[in-house]
Design a protein around this motif. Structure first.
Motif, short mmCIF file in Angstrom:
data_model
loop_
_atom_site.label_atom_id
_atom_site.label_comp_id
_atom_site.label_asym_id
_atom_site.label_seq_id
_atom_site.Cartn_x
_atom_site.Cartn_y
_atom_site.Cartn_z
N GLY A 216 50.79 36.90 41.36
CA GLY A 216 49.47 36.65 40.81
C GLY A 216 48.57 37.87 40.77
N PRO A 217 48.47 38.66 41.85
CA PRO A 217 47.62 39.85 41.79
C PRO A 217 48.02 40.80 40.67
CG PRO A 217 48.19 39.37 44.06
CD PRO A 217 49.02 38.45 43.21
N SER A 218 49.32 40.96 40.42
CA SER A 218 49.78 41.82 39.34
C SER A 218 49.36 41.29 37.99
CB SER A 218 51.31 41.95 39.39
OG SER A 218 51.74 42.62 40.54
N ALA A 219 49.55 39.97 37.78
CA ALA A 219 49.18 39.39 36.50
C ALA A 219 47.68 39.49 36.25
CB ALA A 219 49.63 37.93 36.46
N LEU A 220 46.89 39.27 37.28
CA LEU A 220 45.44 39.40 37.14
C LEU A 220 45.05 40.85 36.85
CD1 LEU A 220 44.34 37.05 40.04
CD2 LEU A 220 43.58 36.83 37.66
N ALA A 221 45.65 41.78 37.57
CA ALA A 221 45.31 43.19 37.37
C ALA A 221 45.68 43.64 35.96
CB ALA A 221 46.04 44.05 38.41
N HIS A 222 46.85 43.23 35.48
CA HIS A 222 47.28 43.62 34.15
C HIS A 222 46.38 43.01 33.09
CE1 HIS A 222 50.08 43.76 30.63
NE2 HIS A 222 50.26 44.98 31.10
N ALA A 223 46.05 41.72 33.24
CA ALA A 223 45.15 41.08 32.27
C ALA A 223 43.77 41.71 32.29
CB ALA A 223 45.06 39.58 32.57
N TYR A 224 43.34 42.20 33.45
CA TYR A 224 42.04 42.90 33.52
C TYR A 224 42.10 44.22 32.78
CZ TYR A 224 38.03 45.43 35.31
OH TYR A 224 36.88 46.17 35.39
N LEU A 225 43.15 45.00 33.02
CA LEU A 225 43.25 46.32 32.37
C LEU A 225 43.38 46.20 30.86
CD1 LEU A 225 45.61 48.42 34.70
CD2 LEU A 225 43.13 48.60 34.44
N THR A 226 44.07 45.16 30.38
CA THR A 226 44.22 45.01 28.92
C THR A 226 43.00 44.37 28.28
OG1 THR A 226 45.24 42.82 29.13
CG2 THR A 226 46.72 44.74 29.18
N GLY A 227 42.11 43.80 29.07
CA GLY A 227 40.94 43.13 28.53
C GLY A 227 41.12 41.66 28.26
N ARG A 228 42.33 41.14 28.37
CA ARG A 228 42.57 39.72 28.06
C ARG A 228 41.87 38.82 29.08
NH1 ARG A 228 48.53 37.99 26.33
NH2 ARG A 228 47.27 36.28 25.48
N LEU A 229 41.79 39.26 30.32
CA LEU A 229 41.17 38.43 31.35
C LEU A 229 39.70 38.21 31.05
CD1 LEU A 229 41.87 36.99 34.00
CD2 LEU A 229 41.13 39.05 35.22
N GLY A 230 39.03 39.26 30.60
CA GLY A 230 37.62 39.15 30.29
C GLY A 230 37.34 38.24 29.10
N HIS A 231 38.28 38.16 28.15
CA HIS A 231 38.11 37.25 27.03
C HIS A 231 38.15 35.80 27.49
CE1 HIS A 231 38.02 39.90 23.52
NE2 HIS A 231 38.90 40.67 24.15
N ALA A 232 39.04 35.51 28.45
CA ALA A 232 39.17 34.14 28.94
C ALA A 232 38.11 33.81 29.99
CB ALA A 232 40.56 33.94 29.54
N HIS A 233 37.69 34.80 30.78
CA HIS A 233 36.73 34.60 31.86
C HIS A 233 35.67 35.70 31.75
CE1 HIS A 233 39.56 31.75 33.72
NE2 HIS A 233 40.50 32.65 33.45
N PRO A 234 34.56 35.44 31.07
CA PRO A 234 33.56 36.49 30.80
C PRO A 234 33.05 37.19 32.04
CG PRO A 234 33.14 34.57 29.43
CD PRO A 234 34.22 34.18 30.38
N ASP A 235 33.06 36.54 33.21
CA ASP A 235 32.59 37.22 34.42
C ASP A 235 33.61 38.22 34.95
OD1 ASP A 235 34.33 35.12 35.05
OD2 ASP A 235 33.44 34.80 37.03
N LEU A 236 34.78 38.32 34.29
CA LEU A 236 35.81 39.29 34.69
C LEU A 236 36.04 40.33 33.60
CD1 LEU A 236 38.35 36.86 36.42
CD2 LEU A 236 36.72 38.40 37.52
N ARG A 237 34.99 40.61 32.82
CA ARG A 237 35.11 41.64 31.80
C ARG A 237 35.21 43.01 32.45
NH1 ARG A 237 34.12 39.63 26.77
NH2 ARG A 237 32.83 37.74 26.59
N GLN A 238 35.60 43.97 31.62
CA GLN A 238 35.77 45.34 32.12
C GLN A 238 34.40 46.01 32.26
OE1 GLN A 238 38.37 47.30 29.36
NE2 GLN A 238 40.23 46.52 30.29
N ASN A 239 33.73 45.70 33.37
CA ASN A 239 32.49 46.37 33.74
C ASN A 239 32.39 46.36 35.25
OD1 ASN A 239 31.42 43.78 34.47
ND2 ASN A 239 30.88 43.45 32.31
N ALA A 240 31.37 46.97 35.77
CA ALA A 240 31.27 47.10 37.22
C ALA A 240 31.20 45.74 37.90
CB ALA A 240 30.03 47.94 37.58
#
Length: 706
Positions: A94-118
Motif C-alpha cells: 500500500g505505501p508504494s501504491a500511494l507513493a506512486h499515485a502521488y508522484l504521478t498526480g493520479r492520487l490528487g485527482h481522486a483525493h484533492p487533499d492529496l494533490r502535489q503541494n505542501a
C-alpha cells in the motif's frame, strides 16, 4: 512491441531519472510509515515529528518501488490503443501504491487533499494509514484492478485481464511467499489450458524473491540458482534475473524479459523476471535479513533515542529535498520517468430491456430440458460480444454442451481442474470490462469463497470511490446435492455470501429450465452484481411462465394457477425457492386442491432469495405491505429451499413470521444415503409434505399464531 518499447525508453530516459523515482518512492514509503510532520526534513528531525505508533509494512516496498520506477517510462510511452497494467500480488504494498499515485498526480485527482503541494504531501505522510483509504491496495488508490493483501490469485487475475486483449500487457508483482500458495503454483502451468482459445495479450510475472516471509525464509529462497532455473523452466517459463541494485541492469532485464514474453495461449516458453533484491533493502544494517523488516523495522523511534538516531540517518540518506520541491512536487529530473495521469476509462452503458430480453429467452426455452436451453443461452451470449465461460472440467458433467461441430470445446469456454483459477480468470476478465460466467458444481463453489468475498469487497470499494460499474460476477451452480453423493452435497457458498450482507448479491433460485435460461440472461446483462444462479441439471418439471416478468423484476411472485383467487387470508401458504422445492410443493398443491377443495391455498415462488430480506436491507427486499401480500399475517406457511433452512431464517431477520413458518431445506445426512432417503430426511418427500400440510391446516387456528 513491448520489448521494442522497453528498449526505446531505455535509450531515451536516463537511468538517473528512473533511479531518482525509485529513491523518491522509497523515501515516501518510509515517511508514510514513520513521520507525522516535517515530511521533507526541511529542519532537523525531532521526536515530535515521528509517529508514536508506526504502522504499515516496509519489507516489500523497495523491490516494488524499483519495478514501479522501471515501468514508469514504458507506461508514459504506451501508444494509443495499447494498455499496460500493474497488478500487486505481493502483500502490503500500500505505501508504494500511494507513493506512486502521488508522484504521478493520479492520487490528487481522486483525493484533492492529496494533490502535489505542501499540504498534500504533509497529509499523505502524516495521515497514513488514513481511515478512508487504508494502508493496503484498494480501488481508493487509482488504477488498481485487484485488491492487495490477499495472497495467491494475482497471477491468474492478470492472465484473465489479457484474455481476448492482444493490445494489453499486465505486469504482475508476486511475492516469493505468495509463490507458496496453491493458486499461484497452479497459475504457472494453467496457461496451457488457454492454448487455442483466441488472441490474447501478454503477462509478465515478476517474482520478488526477497528471501523472506513474515516469520522466516520463504520456500522459494531455499532453492539454489540452478534449482530455481530448473523449477521455472519445468513450468514453461524462462527466468531472467536481476538483483535490482543497479537500475540500468534492471531496465535491461525487463527489456530482455519482455522480449522473451509470449502472448498468453501461445505454445512454448514465456518469461518470468526474478528480482532478488533483499527484503527491506535500505533498512539499518543491524536489522537487515531479520523478520523485523517485514513491518516497521524500528518499533519506537519516538521513544527510544538509538532508534530515533537510526531513523533520522535513514531518512536523510535519501536526500528528499533533491527529489521533491518544497511545494511537494517531483523535481524536473524525475519527470521523464513518470507516466502522466490518464483518465479513468468510460463505464459500460447501462443495460436496457433486461426483463424483456430474459422473458423472450424463457419463451423459446419453455418445455425443453436444461441440457438444451442453457447451452443455447450461452452460445447466444457469446455472439453478442466478448464473453467467456470458465469451468473446472465440469461442462459435460453439468450438461453444458459447448462443443463445436468437430466435438472440440468452443474457444470462448475454458476448462481447468482448479476452481480458484476459474474464478481468478473470470475476475480479471470482468474487471477489464468483459462478461464472464463460472459454471461449477454447487458443492465445489465453496472452494472459491474467499476469492468471491474479496471481489465483492473490491467492488464495494469501487462504488465508494465513484468508479464506473463493471460486468457482474456470475456463477452457475448446478449438479446440486439433491442428486449427488454425500461428498458432493454442500450448498454453503450461498449461506456464507448471504451472511456478508452485500446489497449487490443476488441468489437466483429458478423453478425450471426456462426460468434458469431467463435468470442467466438477466444476470449476464446486469452490471456490478454478484449473482449466483442455483439450478439443477436434472430438472424436468415445467411451470407456467405468466409471472416470469414479476419474478425477474421483484424476485418473487404469487402463482395464480395454484392460488385461490379473492381477498383475505388463505388457509395455507406454500413457498418454493429452487427447482426441486418447486417440484415438491407444486405436487403437494395439486393434491391439496384435488383432495381438499375447501382449503384456500396461496402459492408463492421465490426467484431471488434476497427478496426475503428485511425491508431496506437489500434492493429487492419486500416492503411490509408486499411481504404481507405474499406471506400473509396469520396463515401457516411452508417454505422449501434447495439450500440450508438457516439462510431463510437469517434473511427474514426481525420480520420472521415465527411459529407459523416451517422451513424445509437441505440437511446433511452425515452418511451416504439414497436420494429418496435424503428427501425424506429433509421433509421434502410427498408423504412428509402431505402430513405437514394437513397437520397445519387441521390444527386450531390459535396454535398457528405466533
Amino acid at each position: 512491441m513491448w520489448a521494442d518499447l522497453a528498449r526505446r525508453t531505455n535509450r531515451l530516459v536516463p537511468d538517473a531519472s528512473v533511479a531518482a523515482v525509485a529513491d523518491a518512492l522509497d523515501y515516501l514509503c518510509l515517511a508514510q510509515l514513520y513521520l507525522r510532520d516535517n515530511p521533507l526534513l526541511a529542519r532537523p528531525l525531532t521526536p515530535a515529528d515521528v509517529k508514536t505508533r508506526p504502522a504499515g509494512h516496509w519489507g516489500v516496498c523497495p523491490p516494488v518501488n524499483r519495478m514501479l520506477a522501471t515501468l514508469g517510462p514504458l507506461q508514459a510511452a504506451v501508444p494509443n490503443g495499447y494498455e499496460l497494467h500493474v497488478l500487486h500480488g505481493a502483500g502490503h504494498a500500500g505505501p508504494s501504491a500511494l507513493a506512486h499515485a502521488y508522484l504521478t498526480g493520479r492520487l490528487g485527482h481522486a483525493h484533492p487533499d492529496l494533490r502535489q503541494n505542501a499540504a498534500g504531501l504533509r497529509e499523505l505522510v502524516a495521515g497514513f494509514p488514513r481511515a478512508d483509504i487504508g494502508g493496503e491496495i484498494t480501488p481508493m488508490i487509482p488504477g488498481h484492478l485487484h485488491t492487495g493483501g490477499q495472497l495467491g490469485p494475482a497471477l491468474a487475475i492478470g492472465q484473465g485481464t489479457v484474455l481476448d486483449a492482444p493490445h494489453r500487457l499486465s505486469v504482475v508483482l508476486i511475492g516469493d511467499g505468495e509463490c507458496e500458495t496453491g493458486t499461484t503454483a497452479a497459475s504457472w502451468l494453467a496457461t496451457r489450458a488457454l492454448h487455442g482459445t483466441g488472441d490474447h495479450g501478454t503477462v509478465l510475472p515478476v517474482v520478488l524473491l526477497n528471501g523472506m516471509r513474515m516469520g522466516g525464509p520463504s520456500v522459494l529462497s531455499t532453492l539454489s540458482r540452478a534449482e530455481l532455473t530448473s523449477y521455472f523452466t519445468g513450468l514453461g517459463h524462462q527466468p531472467v534475473y536481476s538483483d535490482g541494485r543497479d537500475i540500468g541492469q534492471l531496465r535491461q532485464a525487463v527489456a530482455e524479459a519482455l522480449g522473451a514474453a509470449q502472448p498468453l495461449g501461445i505454445p512454448g516458453p514465456s518469461s518470468v523476471l526474478v528480482l532478488t533484491l533483499d527484503k527491506g533493502h535500505g533498512a539499518p544494517a543491524h536489522l537487515a535479513g531479520t523478520p523485523a523488516v517485514h513491518k516497521t523495522p524500528l518499533r519506537d523511534p519516538a521513544g527510544v533515542p538509538a532508534e530515533f538516531d537510526a531513523l533520522a540517518d535513514w531518512l536523510a540518506s535519501y536526500q528528499p529535498t533533491q527529489l521533491l520541491t518544497s511545494s511537494g512536487r517531483p523535481r524536473p529530473h524525475l519527470l521523464p520517468a513518470l507516466p502522466l495521469p490518464r483518465p479513468e476509462p468510460d463505464g459500460l452503458p447501462a443495460p436496457r430491456g433486461c426483463v424483456a430480453a430474459s422473458a423472450q429467452v424463457a419463451g423459446h426455452a419453455g418445455g425443453r430440458p436444461f441440457a438444451q436451453v442453457i447451452p443455447e443461452v450461452l452460445r447466444a451470449r457469446a455472439e453478442q460480444g466478448p464473453f467467456r465461460v470458465f469451468s473446472p472440467d465440469e461442462l459435460a458433467s453439468n450438461r453444458l454442451d459447448l462443443a463445436d461441430s468437430h466435438g472440440r470445446l468452443v474457444p470462448w469456454a475454458v476448462e481447468v481442474l482448479n476452481e480458484e483459477l476459474c474464478h481468478a480468470w473470470a475476475q480479471g476478465y470482468t474487471e477489464t470490462g468483459r462478461h464472464a460466467l463460472v459454471a461449477t458444481y454447487e458443492a465445489f463453489a465453496p472452494i472459491t469463497l474467499s476469492l468471491i468475498q474479496q471481489q465483492i469487497k473490491h467492488r464495494a470499494v469501487r462504488r465508494h470511490a465513484g468508479l464506473a460499474p463493471l460486468p457482474s460476477l456470475v456463477y452457475l451452480l448446478t449438479s446440486l446435492g439433491w442428486h449427488n453423493t454425500l461428498t458432493h452435497q454442500n450448498p454453503s457458498v450461498t449461506s456464507a455470501l448471504l451472511a456478508g450482507g452485500d446489497p449487490t448479491l443476488h441468489v437466483l433460485t429458478p423453478a425450471d429450465p426456462a426460468r434458469t435460461a431467463a435468470a442467466l440472461t438477466f444476470a449476464l446483462r446486469k452490471l456490478d452484481r454478484c449473482t449466483l444462479v442455483v439450478a439443477g441439471k436434472h430438472t424436468n418439471v415445467h411451470h407456467p411462465l405468466e409471472t416470469l416478468d414479476e419474478e425477474l423484476r421483484h424476485g418473487i411472485a404469487i402463482w395464480p394457477h395454484l392460488t385461490h383467487p379473492g381477498p383475505g387470508e388463505p388457509d395455507l401458504i406454500l413457498a418454493s425457492a429452487g427447482d426441486l422445492p418447486a417440484e415438491a410443493l407444486t405436487t403437494l398443491a395439486r393434491r391439496l386442491r384435488a383432495e381438499r377443495p375447501d382449503l384456500r391455498l396461496r402459492y408463492v415462488h421465490i426467484h431471488d432469495l434476497t427478496a426475503l430480506a428485511e425491508d431496506g436491507a437489500r434492493p429487492l427486499a419486500l416492503a411490509p405491505d408486499a411481504f404481507a401480500r405474499h406471506f400473509g399475517t396469520r396463515a401457516p406457511l411452508v417454505l422449501a429451499t434447495s439450500g440450508h433452512p438457516a439462510d431463510i431464517h437469517a434473511l427474514l431477520g426481525r420480520r420472521h413470521p415465527g411459529l407459523r413458518l416451517a422451513v424445509l431445506g437441505y440437511r446433511d445426512p452425515g452418511r451416504p444415503v439414497p436420494q429418496a432417503h435424503l428427501r425424506q430426511l429433509c421433509g421434502l418427500d410427498d408423504a412428509d409434505l402431505w402430513q405437514l400440510a394437513t397437520t397445519l391446516t387441521d390444527a386450531p387456528k390459535e396454535i398457528s399464531v405466533p
